[in-house]
Design an enzyme around this catalytic site. Sequence first.
Site, short mmCIF file in Angstrom:
data_model
loop_
_atom_site.label_atom_id
_atom_site.label_comp_id
_atom_site.label_asym_id
_atom_site.label_seq_id
_atom_site.Cartn_x
_atom_site.Cartn_y
_atom_site.Cartn_z
N CYS A 142 0.82 -1.21 0.00
CA CYS A 142 0.00 0.00 0.00
C CYS A 142 0.86 1.27 0.00
O CYS A 142 1.60 1.50 -0.94
CB CYS A 142 -0.98 -0.02 1.16
SG CYS A 142 -2.36 1.15 0.92
N HIS A 235 -4.44 -4.57 0.15
CA HIS A 235 -4.23 -5.15 1.48
C HIS A 235 -4.74 -6.58 1.50
O HIS A 235 -5.72 -6.90 2.18
CB HIS A 235 -4.95 -4.32 2.54
CG HIS A 235 -4.26 -3.04 2.89
ND1 HIS A 235 -3.10 -3.00 3.62
CD2 HIS A 235 -4.57 -1.76 2.59
CE1 HIS A 235 -2.72 -1.74 3.78
NE2 HIS A 235 -3.59 -0.96 3.15
N GLU A 237 -3.58 -8.87 3.04
CA GLU A 237 -3.35 -9.43 4.38
C GLU A 237 -4.49 -9.12 5.35
O GLU A 237 -4.53 -9.64 6.48
CB GLU A 237 -2.03 -8.90 4.97
CG GLU A 237 -2.07 -7.50 5.52
CD GLU A 237 -2.02 -6.39 4.48
OE1 GLU A 237 -2.05 -5.20 4.86
OE2 GLU A 237 -1.94 -6.72 3.27
#
Length: 754
Positions: A142, A235, A237
Amino acid sequence: MPIKVPNNLPAVEILTKENVFVMTDTRAMTQDIRPLQILILNLMPTKVETETQLTRLLGNSPLQVELELLQTSTHKAKNVSEEHMIAFYKTFDQVRNKYYDGMIITGAPVELMEFEEVEYWDELCEIMEWSKTHVHSTFHICWGAQAGLYYHYGIKKKRLPEKACGVFLHTLEYKTGMLFRGFDDEFYVPHSRYTGLDDEAVFSHPDLRVISISPEVGIFALKSIDDKQIFITGHSEYDADTLRNEYLRDLAIDPNTKIPYNYFPDDNPEAEPQVSWRSCANLLYSNWLNYFVYQSTPFDLNDIKTGATPKHELVTDNFDLITVKFGGSSLADANQFKKVSGIVKSDPRRRFVVASAPGKRNSDDIKITDLLLKSMNAGDDADKYLDLIEERYSGIAEELGVSFDAKAEVNLIRDRIKKESKESLLDYVPSRGEYIGSKLLAKYIGFDFIDAGEFIKFDAEGNYDKDVTERLLGDELHKHDYAVIPGFYGSLPDGRIKTFSRGGSDITGAIVAASTGSDLYENWTDVSGLLMADPRIVEKPVSVPLITYRELRELSYLGAEVLHADTVFQVASKGIPINIKNTNAPGDAGTLIVNNARYYSNAQDISGLSGARGYMNVTVQLAHLNEKSELREHVLDIFESKGIKIETMMTGVDSMSFLVKESFKADVEDALSEIKEKMPGASEETLSDLAMIGVVGRDMGTSPNIAIKILSALAALKINIKFLDHGAGNLHMILAVDDKDYENAVRAIYQQFA
């Protein structure tokens, strides 16, 4: 395998409950294995949450990972206790002398600020610079991706019309890319950001490769050409409730905050979010650890400082797309066609094949191109040579079991030779060897055939049109998964065929590689790479495992028969490596040609030696010759006015010494007479019957042992050096010796380095 984390890290308890195998320091002490050393620079305010998310993903791998956490010392975390930071995080000063297999740089909530305004920007820049020599592969997330692209490549971020918040659909630009190996054609990833990338700047940057995009939020994944830097703008994750927590936080500040896109069922914030990205996240991080870290990182972490890989061969597992070119000897008969098919089919990344015309089958044979030239010049006897061509192609097709009408193809040439003038056929006829052979090869291996004449363009003056070609050919090849393209030719604006000069098929291969943005250009020949010395002088010289484009140009200038300069230019400008390989020995590493050799171990001190006979040394002497620039320039102007090409030059306080070819001898005598006439007091000395030897190596300027070995080898044979130039770029050493000593000198130098 487990992930090793510090004792008592909060993530341990959470992940253990999720059945993620986490190993603490205490248990890891019993393991006899070299784990991957991964450093996480955590810039997120929710540090414990981010630690847990990344640890979960890194632990979902068969590799053992040892984790360390890094903080910036110029910014103090506000959302986590100081005790937590002291217990589990290190500062840059504590790790700057260590080396890591991989590093992750997270996002940060500072994207609306200019990079230079961020409190810890200077420290982050220092860490990113340090990572070039202390980390094997860096994974940016990011804002961390935006910061990395800005620092390393000057790519600016741009403000989006509105915040990109939600779960978005993504597609792959390179479906065979190793970073996204095993992914579906379409997949979902969360995003939460106010800014994006300058897509045009990214796509046009020669050192970057875009891997995945989203129609709604733009580029998602890209990497550097050398695979050392990975950039992920989303993102993957994120936990199931991360976007919900961010939404509720923003909603408390602004009641008009939009509901995250494609996140809540029916856009109902009261509903439980549906996770559609978890499998993709696990696969992404596993692929990074496996293909970009584990398979190419040096076993000894200290080797990272030199950019060394375990072998000097190219680590190709990380490549997405390979363009291959096969020379005439590789396609000389049906058996060679079968070898080519085996090579191409052995790796699905070999998607675009450039083919030369069939070469000689034995020393008494005639190349197809030579037969075509004979047919064009034979007048009424043209059919004799065309029949041989038809017979050759028909025989190959029959032995391969392929239905191919060679007679119809050759008759097209036959008809044009009968109807048109020789002048109108000068480029058309010689190009048909590649054209017919490529059609046959495409049919045999089941690839599409693309006529180079339609997409490789020359301007009205016969100059290759790079911009038009790369646009046309790139657009066309994008429509094909696999294709064969004939080498050697293109077309003029009026449609007439136009051929390249020497090395034409090599040039076509490089053009295809450049137009498709290939990660590698394989050039298949009948030798296992570039030879260190002339095989006519040195018996069975070894191949050079690794050489840079600059070194290659030096060797070419010094007389070595290497790739055509136009071939090198097409791919060097885009940072695409060339691998010279042997069709008859595909397992040999060959020679790898790269822009920058710092990521590869240097197995040999020099990259090659070359030379030629027929030189002379000319020395002009005059008081203060080099103290007064006007005197020096006057000498050079006189040489230039006579058309004398100076190979290399050395200067002293009162002298200038040139190495020139003896073919300029008469011109040199005229120049020296004019110098003595116009520059009173000047004298001259010439030495004839010399041979020039050039030794090339990227360590010439940093390793004194190389010069010592060269001079010692010649001294041992009592060979006197008549001229010596170490070279301005520290890439070569040029010597001149008596012609009678030339071959012995080459062999003596070769023996020092083979």
